[in-house]
Design a protein around this motif. Sequence first.
Motif, PDB file in Angstrom:
ATOM      1  N   LEU A 175       0.804  -1.253  -0.066  1.00 16.69           N
ATOM      2  CA  LEU A 175      -0.015   0.039   0.031  1.00 16.69           C
ATOM      3  C   LEU A 175       0.684   1.263  -0.021  1.00 16.69           C
ATOM      4  O   LEU A 175       0.359   2.204  -0.263  1.00 16.69           O
ATOM      5  N   LEU A 176       2.097   1.290   0.284  1.00 20.58           N
ATOM      6  CA  LEU A 176       2.903   2.490   0.466  1.00 20.58           C
ATOM      7  C   LEU A 176       4.311   2.098  -0.132  1.00 20.58           C
ATOM      8  O   LEU A 176       4.796   0.942  -0.512  1.00 20.58           O
ATOM      9  N   PHE A 177       4.815   2.965  -0.907  1.00 18.78           N
ATOM     10  CA  PHE A 177       6.058   2.902  -1.797  1.00 18.78           C
ATOM     11  C   PHE A 177       6.698   4.385  -1.286  1.00 18.78           C
ATOM     12  O   PHE A 177       6.096   5.510  -0.971  1.00 18.78           O
ATOM     13  N   LYS A 200       0.348   7.966  -5.312  1.00 25.67           N
ATOM     14  CA  LYS A 200       0.316   9.204  -4.992  1.00 25.67           C
ATOM     15  C   LYS A 200       0.737   9.799  -3.640  1.00 25.67           C
ATOM     16  O   LYS A 200       0.935   9.153  -2.786  1.00 25.67           O
ATOM     17  N   ILE A 201       1.525  10.815  -3.659  1.00 27.54           N
ATOM     18  CA  ILE A 201       2.260  11.395  -2.712  1.00 27.54           C
ATOM     19  C   ILE A 201       1.464  11.614  -1.228  1.00 27.54           C
ATOM     20  O   ILE A 201       0.451  12.172  -1.587  1.00 27.54           O
ATOM     21  N   GLU A 202       1.671  11.124  -0.173  1.00 19.63           N
ATOM     22  CA  GLU A 202       1.159  11.197   1.036  1.00 19.63           C
ATOM     23  C   GLU A 202       1.930  12.095   1.928  1.00 19.63           C
ATOM     24  O   GLU A 202       1.273  12.845   2.611  1.00 19.63           O
ATOM     25  N   VAL A 226       6.890   9.402   0.711  1.00 27.83           N
ATOM     26  CA  VAL A 226       5.940   8.181   0.821  1.00 27.83           C
ATOM     27  C   VAL A 226       4.776   8.464   0.104  1.00 27.83           C
ATOM     28  O   VAL A 226       4.180   9.515   0.180  1.00 27.83           O
ATOM     29  N   ALA A 227       4.541   7.600  -0.787  1.00 31.12           N
ATOM     30  CA  ALA A 227       3.306   7.770  -1.633  1.00 31.12           C
ATOM     31  C   ALA A 227       2.224   6.330  -1.322  1.00 31.12           C
ATOM     32  O   ALA A 227       3.021   5.295  -1.020  1.00 31.12           O
TER      33      ALA A 227
END
Length: 115
Positions: free
Chosen positions: A30-32, A58-60, A107-108
């Motif tokens: 879920l996170l990249f 999408k960037i978090e 963190v995306a």
Amino acid sequence: GDYTCTFTYSAQGGTNEQWQMNIGVSEDNLLFSCSIWRPQGKSYLFFTQFKAEVKGAKIEYAMAYSQAAVGGQNDVPLKQEEFEITETTVSHREGKFRFELSKLMIVAKTPRDEL
């Protein structure tokens, strides 16, 4: 996987600086994350511009630093007005960026597969 992180920049000065780039995906996919930094701490390059772009997510959260932590020192973040964050990019802000960059962290969130 289906995610990419691209770092483009323009800089002057500095000799033989070693930089690293790390890319990771969380276990649940879920996170990249994408990090670009100089392990020796502060960079002596004079950055005129920079842009990091992620594809497939999408960037978090993102943060840029003028100095990276080394030998007990803490990371020194850029001032909020020096850079801008969109859904897919982190880049310098023309006229506000003070030409110093030693670390960039992103963190995306990856798109979830709908059942």
